[in-house]
Enzyme design. Structure first.
Site, PDB file in Angstrom:
ATOM      1  CB  SER A   1      89.670  36.243 -22.976  1.00  0.00           C
ATOM      2  OG  SER A   1      88.559  36.916 -22.431  1.00  0.00           O
TER       3      SER A   1
ATOM      4  CG  ASP B   1      92.243  39.260 -16.045  1.00  0.00           C
ATOM      5  OD1 ASP B   1      91.265  40.018 -16.200  1.00  0.00           O
ATOM      6  OD2 ASP B   1      92.394  38.208 -16.694  1.00  0.00           O
TER       7      ASP B   1
ATOM      8  CG  HIS C   1      91.476  40.071 -19.860  1.00  0.00           C
ATOM      9  ND1 HIS C   1      91.136  38.968 -19.118  1.00  0.00           N
ATOM     10  CD2 HIS C   1      90.830  39.921 -21.049  1.00  0.00           C
ATOM     11  CE1 HIS C   1      90.331  38.187 -19.821  1.00  0.00           C
ATOM     12  NE2 HIS C   1      90.130  38.740 -20.989  1.00  0.00           N
TER      13      HIS C   1
END
Length: 502
Positions: free
Chosen positions: A365, A445, A477
């Site tokens: 991330s 994602d 994600h």
């Protein structure tokens, strides 16, 4: 087909549907929609659950959070609504333009506690705990002087106290709040605590606790902070066969001389006379933190067990060190935090048991973003792993869902403030790429669409850099399916071994 934004979120498509709140009669099995005809989610999509509604003790009313704004994708404004169970009449309780969530009635029904933020559009503003007086119709913030985020919380049986969890200096501790005086007392500091419940006699808190060296288990502690004890032991047989080192809590100087907290974990059977390869783990968020906890797909013990020193810095922007420290990363994504990480590299490389030429880094991330940024700004790492990281901030803006996030972090849209997006976009530094890098993406994602990783991999390949793409068609994600987690760990460790164990 859609006529508006936030048509998908994290890993879920909206599909023209809305969350509604239903009530069921447990004796007859009949149920009724309490929010009929509403074209907003009660509670908010997609995460809203039982933590975002609360029944009054007499069962006549229910308080629920909802996001009733014109354009959800650019707003963090959730509010609390009170619904009369018998009539369905709805009353709005809050008019704050930032977030109001997580309502919970006091045992006597007079008060509704809730978590609140005060900065519209900023999802990482400090989470305060507030009280709504149902008789007077007034609101009062209880934790204005507490410079940490209030997370899980629960009432004492007599309604005089609220027990809550908050991240503090790398741990997620337990705190006791006197609702009358506002006085706060820490009752447990080490490890990560969550899912709080008070026993019927009001004397004991039961909760979930975990740490870097022990997975989730059920614990108890007295409301005065004494007699801490573990209640569940279903992992004992497995853990007893493992050599797990506890995380060492260290401090070093980062950007602008700030003190940076970090964790260091040594491999099993550690020998101080040897020199080990090391891995730096970069957390996501960025307004988050790596805390003393057991993680599913970023488990430091798994990496350490492969023969690595693991270094985990909580750089500028990390939660648990005060709101000012958190705020410093907004508009500065590759600035102080990058300096913090590189000064952490210096600290790590100076340790007598670390081989400075065999240090890798990995992140997901925002951590993936930072790996992409590192790729274009230094060649000191021997190899890198980037997972679910924003690579081209302009294209990421056009394909992500929570537009309030980049619009806050980069001070507007790409067409209102293009220089800010260009300044911090790793895609503008491809000519400097040198380090072998593995890129990990999940097709589902929607937070950081997997096309960002594809662009990163394309750039690496075109620059002639040794690189690998690991693609999960059924993940979002986070990598959550157990067989995928196993495969991911094998790829992670295999990539690090290839460059750090030569």
């Amino acid at each position: 087909m859609t006529d508006g934004l936030l048509y998908r979120h994290w890993d879920t498509w909206k599909e023209g549907k809305f969350n509604h709140l239903f009530i069921a009669d447990v004796e007859t099995g009949t149920f009724r929609d309490l929010t009929p005809g509403e074209r907003h989610d009660f509670p908010p999509f997609p995460w809203g659950g039982s933590g975002d509604y609360s029944f009054s003790p007499d069962g006549k009313k229910i308080c629920v959070a909802a996001k009733m704004v014109e354009m959800e994708a650019i707003s963090t404004n959730t509010d609390l609504f009170l619904i009369d169970v018998a009539t369905g009449n709805m009353t709005k309780l809050t008019d704050n333009e930032a977030a109001d969530e997580s309502p919970s009635y006091s045992p006597d029904g007079r008060y509704i506690a809730y978590r609140t933020q005060r900065v519209p559009g900023f999802e990482s503003d400090r989470w305060r705990l507030a009280l709504y007086d149902t008789k007077k119709g007034t609101h009062r913030i209880l934790t204005e002087g507490f410079d940490r985020w209030v997370e899980d919380y629960t009432w004492s049986r007599d309604g005089k106290y609220i027990y809550f969890a908050a991240v503090d200096n790398g741990n997620k501790g337990l705190f006791k709040l006197d609702t009358a005086s506002g006085k706060i007392k820490k009752i447990l500091g080490k490890g990560t605590s969550s899912s709080l419940a008070v026993t019927p006699d009001g004397k004991t808190i039961v909760f979930v606790r975990r740490s870097f060296d022990f997975p989730h288990s059920i614990w108890k502690i007295s409301t005065s902070g004494k007699h801490l004890a573990r209640l569940s032991h279903f992992n004992d047989a497995v853990i007893s066969r493992l050599d797990l080192n506890s995380a060492e809590d260290i401090r070093y100087k980062g950007a602008d001389g700030a003190t940076i907290q970090a964790f260091l974990i040594k491999p099993p059977h550690f020998d101080s006379h040897k020199r080990y390869p090391a891995i730096v783990l970069v957390h996501g968020g960025p307004q988050s933190a790596f805390i003393d906890a057991w993680y599913t797909n970023w488990n430091a013990q798994v990496f350490a067990a492969a023969g690595y020193i693991i270094f985990i810095p909580n750089f500028h922007g990390s939660d648990g060190f005060g709101q000012d420290f958190i705020n410093e990363i907004s508009g500065d994504w590759g600035g102080k935090c990058y300096i913090d990480i590189m000064k952490g590299f210096d600290y790590l490389a100076s340790l007598p048991f670390v081989d400075a030429k065999r240090i890798g880094a990995a992140g997901a991330s925002y951590g993936g973003y930072m790996i992409d940024w590192i790729e274009g700004h230094t060649d000191r790492f021997a190899c890198l792993i980037s997972m679910a990281g924003p690579y081209n901030l302009v294209s990421e803006y056009g394909t992500t869902e929570e537009l309030w996030f980049p619009e806050w972090e980069f001070r507007g849209t790409p067409y209102e403030n293009p220089m800010e997006y260009e300044r911090w976009s790793p895609s503008n530094f491809v000519s400097n790429f040198k380090t072998p890098c593995m890129v990990v993406v999940g097709e589902r994602d929607y937070r950081v669409p997997f096309s960002e990783g594809l662009q990163m991999f394309t750039a690496l390949q075109r620059m002639g850099i040794t690189s690998r793409l690991v693609y999960f068609p059924d993940e979002g994600h986070w990598i959550l399916k157990l067989q995928n987690v196993k495969f991911y760990y094998e790829q992670f460790i295999g990539w690090m071994d290839r460059f750090l164990k030569r």
